[in-house]
Motif scaffolding. Structure first.
Motif, mmCIF file in Angstrom:
data_model
loop_
_atom_site.group_PDB
_atom_site.id
_atom_site.type_symbol
_atom_site.label_atom_id
_atom_site.label_comp_id
_atom_site.label_asym_id
_atom_site.label_seq_id
_atom_site.Cartn_x
_atom_site.Cartn_y
_atom_site.Cartn_z
ATOM 1 N N PRO A 168 43.258 4.157 23.393
ATOM 2 C CA PRO A 168 42.106 3.812 22.529
ATOM 3 C C PRO A 168 40.763 4.137 23.188
ATOM 4 C CG PRO A 168 43.712 2.030 22.530
ATOM 5 C CD PRO A 168 44.117 2.980 23.612
ATOM 6 N N SER A 204 37.878 6.868 21.996
ATOM 7 C CA SER A 204 36.502 6.427 21.732
ATOM 8 C C SER A 204 35.469 7.340 22.371
ATOM 9 C CB SER A 204 36.308 4.996 22.249
ATOM 10 O OG SER A 204 36.261 4.978 23.674
ATOM 11 N N ARG A 216 34.906 7.626 25.744
ATOM 12 C CA ARG A 216 34.415 7.133 27.027
ATOM 13 C C ARG A 216 34.924 7.990 28.193
ATOM 14 N NH1 ARG A 216 32.946 1.669 27.697
ATOM 15 N NH2 ARG A 216 32.641 2.285 29.871
#
Length: 447
Positions: free
Chosen positions: A33, A37, A39
């Motif tokens: 996840p 996203s 990151r």
């Protein structure tokens, strides 16, 4: 949690079903996840934790097959690791309705042919070793400046092998907003400058494994004291008759020596180390997969990430100089729920290293080689444990012993022994008197 909870594309779901992947590993559940996203991530996780699909699945999820640009670049410190990642990419790409162009750029392959292909089209996803990827970027043939994701796999090994400067130069050619994912079994201090230079507010995740060594592995410890190690290994493997055994050594010289010895004794043995030419290594790896060899003598080059199917036994010729490699070595067996056996040969001077491994939660079962079979034996600490269990002298007797030792007069040992015996006789008489009083008291109460 199941992989279906990530809502991947149908083609990715089909690829996962083909792999029989149902539930993500802890590292996958935690980091996928975060990768999706956008990151920057530094993921610290041990070998066999599922790092490869942790970054591949989000990359394939966000891949635009209609684009003509390179969208992801993945570096690995060895040709074998890069090729393994590339094959995982091929499996995922094979379920896509649209063509996904993949490239594997490693040393020892035809560079000119790769340049000719790059003139017609750029790959969507690039996997390779730092040196070859940078050569193609520097020459202007490979255009990576619009890539969205940059993955540095096995970063600590990349550092150890001296490739971090090349990875640095690759990173400098990427866009400032590129997502950078660094995966490593450990995060050494020397890696920090690179992380600070290129990663923006990265998410640092250390994924702890439940067990250091899979519970499907029998982890045995065998002493070489007073034994010829070559002969011991030969006798051991002839008695075990493994399906496929990997024998890890610490140096290239030792790999050559042990390989020659085993071959001279009629065994089919492959060798993998840094001095074996790339094409020869590739040929050997293919022969291993075809079960042309029953034994592989290897340095730690083969311990990190290379997944050779069917390894039933791992033998450590000696404890690795870098103790972190112990887990990587042993992790070559007992994979995918199958049972495996790991055997470590040790000498008395290795005791401190063994204790360090035990502090990490690694437990050993002591074995001894007798008549070609590994049998249960005493723990190497039995003498220490026996000494601890012996009756301790009280402070009075210890003082007496010290006092007598200082004088060093003739017959002092006899005097000390007499004093010890006299004290024990007094203690025995005291016990008997106490027992007699207790019995008399019990008789009185009964009346």
């Amino acid at each position: 949690m199941n992989f279906t909870d990530f809502n991947f594309k149908p083609s990715i779901q089909a690829a996962l079903a083909d792999l029989k992947f149902i539930q993500p590993t802890p590292v996958q559940e935690k980091l996928i996840p975060l990768v999706l996203s956008g990151r920057d991530i530094v993921g610290e996780s041990k070998t066999g934790s599922g790092k490869t699909h942790t970054f591949l699945l989000p990359i394939f999820q966000q891949l635009d097959e209609t684009s003509q640009q390179v969208q992801a670049v993945i570096t690995a410190p060895s040709r074998e690791l890069a090729t393994q990642i590339y094959k995982a990419c091929q499996q995922l790409a094979s379920f896509s309705e649209q063509e996904i162009r993949l490239a594997n750029y490693v040393g020892g392959t035809d560079k000119q042919r790769q340049i000719e292909r790059l003139k017609t089209h750029q790959p969507h996803l690039v996997v390779g070793t730092p040196g070859r990827i940078y050569d193609l970027v520097q020459s202007g043939d490979l255009d990576i400046h619009k890539a969205k994701t940059f993955v540095v796999d096995e970063a600590d090994m990349t550092l150890d092998m001296g490739f971090l400067d090349t990875v640095d130069r690759i990173a400098a050619r990427l866009a400032k907003d590129v997502q950078i994912l660094v995966f490593s079994a450990t995060i050494p201090q020397k890696l920090q400058p690179f992380l600070k230079k290129y990663l923006t507010n990265p998410m640092m995740e250390k994924i702890k494994t439940q067990t250091v060594i899979a519970d499907t592995i029998d982890n045995w410890l065998v002493s070489t004291k007073g034994r010829d190690k070559n002969g011991q290994i030969l006798e051991m493997i002839q008695g075990m008759q493994p399906y496929l055994a990997m024998i890890f050594v610490n140096t290239k010289t030792r790999a050559e020596e042990l390989h020659q010895y085993l071959v001279a004794n009629g065994l089919k043995v492959a060798k993998i180390h840094g001095n074996v030419p790339p094409r020869e290594r590739k040929r050997i790896m293919n022969q291993v997969k075809n079960l042309d060899y029953q034994y592989i003598v290897a340095t730690d080059l083969a311990a990190r990430g290379i997944d050779i199917e069917g390894v039933s036994h791992v033998i450590n010729d000696e404890i690795p100089q870098d103790l972190s490699f112990f887990v990587h070595r042993v992790g070559r067996t007992g994979r995918n729920g199958l049972s495996g056996t790991a055997i470590t040969l040790y000498k008395p001077s290795d005791d401190s290293d063994i204790r360090e491994l035990e502090k990490l939660g690694i437990s050993f079962v002591p074995k001894v080689l007798k008549h070609g079979e590994l049998q249960d034996t005493y723990d190497r600490d039995r003498r220490l444990n026996r000494e601890k269990s012996q009756q301790k002298l009280d402070t009075e007797m210890i003082g007496l012993v010290k006092k007598k030792k200082k004088k060093i007069k003739p017959g002092y040992k006899k005097k000390i022994q007499w004093a010890v015996n006299e004290k024990r006789r007094k203690e025995k008489r005291a016990e008997l008197r106490a027992k007699g009083r207790a019995e008399r008291k019990a008789k009185k109460q009964s009346f």
